[in-house]
Design a protein around this motif. Structure first.
Motif, PDB file in Angstrom:
ATOM      1  N   VAL A  98      31.301   7.103 113.307  1.00 48.83           N
ATOM      2  CA  VAL A  98      31.488   6.301 114.481  1.00 48.83           C
ATOM      3  C   VAL A  98      30.156   5.538 114.663  1.00 48.83           C
ATOM      4  CG1 VAL A  98      31.809   6.564 116.806  1.00 48.83           C
ATOM      5  CG2 VAL A  98      32.859   7.960 115.309  1.00 48.83           C
ATOM      6  N   VAL A  99      29.130   6.274 114.630  1.00 54.47           N
ATOM      7  CA  VAL A  99      27.662   5.630 115.119  1.00 54.47           C
ATOM      8  C   VAL A  99      26.877   5.059 113.729  1.00 54.47           C
ATOM      9  CG1 VAL A  99      27.658   7.115 116.856  1.00 54.47           C
ATOM     10  CG2 VAL A  99      26.531   7.953 114.853  1.00 54.47           C
ATOM     11  N   GLY A 100      27.450   5.404 112.686  1.00 52.56           N
ATOM     12  CA  GLY A 100      26.516   4.955 111.640  1.00 52.56           C
ATOM     13  C   GLY A 100      25.790   5.913 110.983  1.00 52.56           C
ATOM     14  N   CYS A 101      25.151   5.777 109.550  1.00 55.76           N
ATOM     15  CA  CYS A 101      24.466   7.048 109.004  1.00 55.76           C
ATOM     16  C   CYS A 101      22.811   6.919 109.368  1.00 55.76           C
ATOM     17  CB  CYS A 101      24.401   6.833 107.412  1.00 55.76           C
ATOM     18  SG  CYS A 101      25.936   7.230 106.730  1.00 55.76           S
ATOM     19  N   GLY A 102      22.317   5.703 109.747  1.00 58.43           N
ATOM     20  CA  GLY A 102      20.994   5.639 110.109  1.00 58.43           C
ATOM     21  C   GLY A 102      20.119   5.854 109.079  1.00 58.43           C
ATOM     22  N   TRP A 103      20.399   5.736 107.747  1.00 58.04           N
ATOM     23  CA  TRP A 103      19.667   6.047 106.558  1.00 58.04           C
ATOM     24  C   TRP A 103      18.507   4.834 106.777  1.00 58.04           C
ATOM     25  CZ3 TRP A 103      23.862   6.878 102.526  1.00 58.04           C
ATOM     26  CH2 TRP A 103      24.393   7.827 102.701  1.00 58.04           C
ATOM     27  N   GLU A 104      17.331   5.062 106.285  1.00 61.57           N
ATOM     28  CA  GLU A 104      16.201   4.210 105.949  1.00 61.57           C
ATOM     29  C   GLU A 104      16.346   3.240 104.596  1.00 61.57           C
ATOM     30  OE1 GLU A 104      12.358   6.168 106.054  1.00 61.57           O
ATOM     31  OE2 GLU A 104      12.631   6.636 108.038  1.00 61.57           O
ATOM     32  N   THR A 105      15.994   1.954 104.543  1.00 62.83           N
ATOM     33  CA  THR A 105      16.126   1.328 103.275  1.00 62.83           C
ATOM     34  C   THR A 105      15.457   1.903 102.209  1.00 62.83           C
ATOM     35  OG1 THR A 105      16.321  -0.698 104.740  1.00 62.83           O
ATOM     36  CG2 THR A 105      15.696  -0.922 102.323  1.00 62.83           C
ATOM     37  N   ALA A 106      16.159   2.255 101.080  1.00 56.89           N
ATOM     38  CA  ALA A 106      15.483   2.636  99.806  1.00 56.89           C
ATOM     39  C   ALA A 106      15.109   1.323  98.898  1.00 56.89           C
ATOM     40  CB  ALA A 106      16.474   3.695  99.229  1.00 56.89           C
ATOM     41  N   PHE A 107      15.855   0.444  98.999  1.00 55.48           N
ATOM     42  CA  PHE A 107      15.518  -0.648  98.085  1.00 55.48           C
ATOM     43  C   PHE A 107      15.885  -1.883  98.629  1.00 55.48           C
ATOM     44  CE2 PHE A 107      17.007  -3.170  94.127  1.00 55.48           C
ATOM     45  CZ  PHE A 107      15.884  -2.981  93.408  1.00 55.48           C
ATOM     46  N   GLU A 108      15.140  -3.161  98.324  1.00 52.03           N
ATOM     47  CA  GLU A 108      15.525  -4.452  98.692  1.00 52.03           C
ATOM     48  C   GLU A 108      15.553  -5.494  97.626  1.00 52.03           C
ATOM     49  OE1 GLU A 108      12.741  -5.726 101.615  1.00 52.03           O
ATOM     50  OE2 GLU A 108      13.364  -4.289 103.219  1.00 52.03           O
ATOM     51  N   PHE A 109      16.433  -6.186  97.562  1.00 52.73           N
ATOM     52  CA  PHE A 109      16.374  -7.220  96.470  1.00 52.73           C
ATOM     53  C   PHE A 109      16.934  -8.573  97.264  1.00 52.73           C
ATOM     54  CE2 PHE A 109      20.624  -5.236  96.253  1.00 52.73           C
ATOM     55  CZ  PHE A 109      21.538  -6.204  96.032  1.00 52.73           C
ATOM     56  N   THR A 110      16.698  -9.629  96.423  1.00 54.50           N
ATOM     57  CA  THR A 110      17.142 -11.195  96.963  1.00 54.50           C
ATOM     58  C   THR A 110      18.296 -11.585  96.351  1.00 54.50           C
ATOM     59  OG1 THR A 110      14.679 -11.356  97.504  1.00 54.50           O
ATOM     60  CG2 THR A 110      16.159 -13.404  97.295  1.00 54.50           C
ATOM     61  N   ILE A 111      19.238 -12.026  96.954  1.00 57.64           N
ATOM     62  CA  ILE A 111      20.392 -12.818  96.516  1.00 57.64           C
ATOM     63  C   ILE A 111      19.846 -14.041  95.777  1.00 57.64           C
ATOM     64  CG2 ILE A 111      22.689 -13.847  96.734  1.00 57.64           C
ATOM     65  CD1 ILE A 111      22.807 -10.798  97.451  1.00 57.64           C
ATOM     66  N   GLY A 112      20.027 -14.083  94.295  1.00 56.52           N
ATOM     67  CA  GLY A 112      19.797 -15.298  93.732  1.00 56.52           C
ATOM     68  C   GLY A 112      20.303 -16.627  94.021  1.00 56.52           C
ATOM     69  N   GLU A 113      19.271 -17.414  94.066  1.00 54.45           N
ATOM     70  CA  GLU A 113      20.050 -18.956  94.539  1.00 54.45           C
ATOM     71  C   GLU A 113      21.101 -19.341  93.313  1.00 54.45           C
ATOM     72  OE1 GLU A 113      19.103 -20.796  97.079  1.00 54.45           O
ATOM     73  OE2 GLU A 113      17.638 -19.644  97.892  1.00 54.45           O
ATOM     74  N   ASP A 114      21.101 -18.833  92.224  1.00 54.38           N
ATOM     75  CA  ASP A 114      21.908 -19.381  91.171  1.00 54.38           C
ATOM     76  C   ASP A 114      23.254 -18.241  91.055  1.00 54.38           C
ATOM     77  OD1 ASP A 114      20.443 -17.136  90.191  1.00 54.38           O
ATOM     78  OD2 ASP A 114      20.248 -18.155  88.281  1.00 54.38           O
ATOM     79  N   TRP A 115      23.289 -17.432  91.848  1.00 57.71           N
ATOM     80  CA  TRP A 115      24.486 -16.404  91.973  1.00 57.71           C
ATOM     81  C   TRP A 115      25.631 -17.279  92.723  1.00 57.71           C
ATOM     82  CZ3 TRP A 115      23.017 -10.842  93.541  1.00 57.71           C
ATOM     83  CH2 TRP A 115      21.961 -10.377  92.741  1.00 57.71           C
ATOM     84  N   PRO A 116      26.768 -17.358  92.066  1.00 61.79           N
ATOM     85  CA  PRO A 116      27.930 -18.097  92.514  1.00 61.79           C
ATOM     86  C   PRO A 116      28.319 -17.075  93.609  1.00 61.79           C
ATOM     87  CG  PRO A 116      28.009 -17.917  90.167  1.00 61.79           C
ATOM     88  CD  PRO A 116      26.912 -17.094  90.483  1.00 61.79           C
ATOM     89  N   SER A 117      29.031 -17.747  94.418  1.00 64.67           N
ATOM     90  CA  SER A 117      29.698 -16.961  95.414  1.00 64.67           C
ATOM     91  C   SER A 117      30.925 -16.085  94.892  1.00 64.67           C
ATOM     92  CB  SER A 117      30.655 -17.997  96.573  1.00 64.67           C
ATOM     93  OG  SER A 117      31.174 -17.159  97.572  1.00 64.67           O
ATOM     94  N   GLY A 118      31.034 -14.904  95.560  1.00 63.66           N
ATOM     95  CA  GLY A 118      32.161 -13.859  94.820  1.00 63.66           C
ATOM     96  C   GLY A 118      31.780 -12.246  95.316  1.00 63.66           C
ATOM     97  N   GLY A 119      32.500 -11.382  94.717  1.00 63.08           N
ATOM     98  CA  GLY A 119      32.106 -10.108  95.091  1.00 63.08           C
ATOM     99  C   GLY A 119      31.335  -9.589  94.083  1.00 63.08           C
ATOM    100  N   TYR A 120      30.226  -8.910  94.290  1.00 59.31           N
ATOM    101  CA  TYR A 120      29.236  -8.226  93.450  1.00 59.31           C
ATOM    102  C   TYR A 120      29.280  -6.590  93.678  1.00 59.31           C
ATOM    103  CZ  TYR A 120      27.700 -12.850  92.313  1.00 59.31           C
ATOM    104  OH  TYR A 120      27.300 -14.195  91.857  1.00 59.31           O
ATOM    105  N   ARG A 121      29.559  -6.039  92.191  1.00 60.20           N
ATOM    106  CA  ARG A 121      29.639  -4.681  92.503  1.00 60.20           C
ATOM    107  C   ARG A 121      28.518  -4.098  92.190  1.00 60.20           C
ATOM    108  NH1 ARG A 121      34.024  -4.100  89.256  1.00 60.20           N
ATOM    109  NH2 ARG A 121      32.855  -3.766  87.362  1.00 60.20           N
TER     110      ARG A 121
END
Length: 545
Positions: A98-121
């Motif tokens: 209901v309220v969310g897990c509230g976990w802290e960020t463990a890892f950050e990354f940037t979406i590549g400028e060359d990543w085509p639109s789509g679903g990424y698993r």
């Protein structure tokens, strides 16, 4: 029905376990895997543009994890991998769903400028305490870069419905651990939690909801998808919503067939409706049940201004509201008139009830031509379990059927079982062997009914004991109360029997095609040539020359 097995599949469960698989409320939660250990993750948003930063929230019993990211299209393309990323176990509130897990960020990354639109698993892997690998999966949507895109399709993922069915943490819009007895569904669900098991990745043999069994007479229906989920540790709702069961199959088909397809989600329609203006054709697929007023506004404006909307989806049922900048979805559903605050003051047209509720005044057919309250169940439980499996065709000369060889009375998609498990329909009348919307249906002017099948609002029960019925007459009585002001037996008979349709109409400068069934994608998954031909006919017309 020839060629179908007459025995239900056996997943090694006892009769009591089979009952629990259907009747009990089981769900994913921290610590559920005990001594072996586990890893879970979610991201701060559903969708990202190239150059955006993804903040991944991870809770793990192991101190380090590896991540692999692959684009899930016609072929699987790996775009990123990294190992040795630090993680820790994070405390989770009991009401996280209901309220969310509230976990802290463990890892950050940037979406590549060359990543085509789509679903990424995303696949996250750790070593379990027994030395074996433990994995969890997550899905990210990479949005297209802004700009006009003639010749490209925009597929819109049904994230409102994903949220409504997500069992992770205990509560969704169906079952839950809220309320004084900890047994109520929650009218509020959070995006800030992992997806339940089966929403992102599934084995090929995972059953779909519609029955693939030729049931002998007087057989009590069973629910192989829920039995399989219970036996294999997946969510009991995996076959009702999610990327793996629905949206991914259309995306892969479209790319395989040579179409250029981009991906967005319903939350993008709500907060950035201008995304539609870049396209000539928007596509909606699968189980697509929950929408906000603003999402509908976006589609209506798109069509009025010349856009083409193709909906290969079923069960356009509930209005929702967004809260906390889209991190929470609100839908009171059956309890709306008693509990939704807008009934006690506010704009009652925004009530989180069925779109067909008179006080909302915006039936689903005004956007997509069909209503969930005139359709619903087919091909499972006690609702036409031996039904037609495909759409009976009434207007084979329509452009959508060109090149299929279909005749009047033929079944479209019966071999691949595209009809079910929930469908959308209209009140109609027959004239000279052809169906037309009735004068009171509310259908848009000029709407043509191309195909028409049977459905039920009420589970038929002469051979099904009450304790073995999955939904009985509860939904039927709710719809009777919604449409006719009371849930009496007399009103129940007005809604007991219903239908599913394929329709087409023009509105404003644009056009809508709606195949009102959740399972259209089964025809694409199973490479049904006729279903593929109709899909291509729609896309080719809607993309223009």
């Amino acid at each position: 029905m020839t060629g179908l097995p007459t025995e239900f599949p056996d997943f090694g469960l006892t009769p009591e376990q089979r009952r629990l698989a259907v009747r009990s409320h089981y769900y994913e939660r921290p610590g559920m895997d005990g001594a072996r250990g586990e890893i879970w993750c979610y991201s701060d948003r559903f969708s990202y543009r190239p150059g955006d930063t993804v903040r991944l929230r991870v809770s793990s019993t192991a101190p380090r994890f590896a991540i692999e990211i692959a684009r899930d299209g016609a072929s699987e393309t790996k775009v990123f991998q990294q190992a040795g990323i630090a993680a820790r176990w994070q405390d989770t509130p009991d009401n996280c769903s209901v309220v969310g897990c509230g976990w802290e960020t463990a890892f950050e990354f940037t979406i590549g400028e060359d990543w085509p639109s789509g679903g990424y698993r995303l696949t996250l892997t750790v070593e379990g305490r027994d030395g074996g690998p433990i994995r969890c999966h997550h899905i990210l949507i990479v949005l297209p870069k802004p700009g006009r895109k003639p010749g490209r399709i925009l597929q819109v993922a049904a994230t409102g419905t994903w949220l409504a069915y997500n069992t992770w943490g205990g509560s969704n819009h169906y079952e839950g651990i809220t309320g004084p007895e900890r047994n109520q569904y929650s009218p509020t669900v959070s995006t800030q939690r992992p997806w339940c098991r089966g929403f992102v990745a599934l084995p090929d043999d995972a059953p779909r909801v519609p029955l693939e069994v030729a049931m002998p007479p007087k057989t009590v229906p069973r629910y192989p998808h829920m039995e399989w989920a219970y036996a294999t540790g997946h969510s009991k709702k995996y076959a009702s919503a999610g990327w793996a069961s629905y949206d991914s199959h259309f995306f892969r088909f479209a790319e395989r067939a040579g179409y250029q397809v981009d991906l967005a989600c319903q939350h993008d329609l709500h907060f950035s409706p201008e995304i539609l203006a870049d396209y000539d054709c928007a596509v909606f697929v699968g189980h697509d049940e929950y929408w906000t007023w603003e999402m509908r506004d976006a589609v209506d404006a798109f069509v009025d201004q010349g856009g083409h909307a193709a909906r290969f989806a079923g069960n356009f049922m509930w209005q929702t509201r967004q809260e906390d900048e889209g991190r929470k979805q609100v839908c009171y559903k059956y309890r709306a008139r008693a509990e939704d605050p807008v009934y006690r003051g506010g704009d009652v047209t925004r009530a989180t009830n069925s779109w067909e509720a008179p006080e909302i005044g915006r039936p689903g057919c005004k956007t997509f031509g069909l209503n969930a309250s005139n359709g619903v169940y087919a091909g499972w439980g006690g609702c036409a379990p031996r039904g037609v499996r495909g759409f009976p065709v009434y207007r084979p000369q329509h452009w959508a059927f060109a090149g299929t060889g279909l005749y009047y009375g033929d079944l479209l998609g019966a071999e691949s079982h595209i009809y079910g498990y929930e469908v959308d329909g209209l009140d109609y009348e027959m004239r000279h062997g052809l169906p037309y919307p009735s004068a009171t249906s509310g259908a848009p002017d000029g709407l043509e009914i191309l195909a028409l099948g049977m459905a039920c609002q009420v589970e038929e029960s002469p051979d099904v004991p009450l304790e073995d019925q999955f939904f009985g007459d509860e939904d039927g009585r709710f719809i009777a109360e919604t449409l006719y002001g009371g849930a009496s037996d007399e009103n129940l008979e007005k809604v007991r029997y219903s239908n599913g349709m394929i329709v087409n109409f023009r509105r404003g400068k644009g056009e809508v095609f709606h195949a009102g069934t959740c399972e259209w994608v089964a025809g694409l998954l199973r490479r049904d040539a006729m279903v593929e031909r109709v899909t291509k006919n729609v896309l080719d017309r809607f993309l223009g020359p």
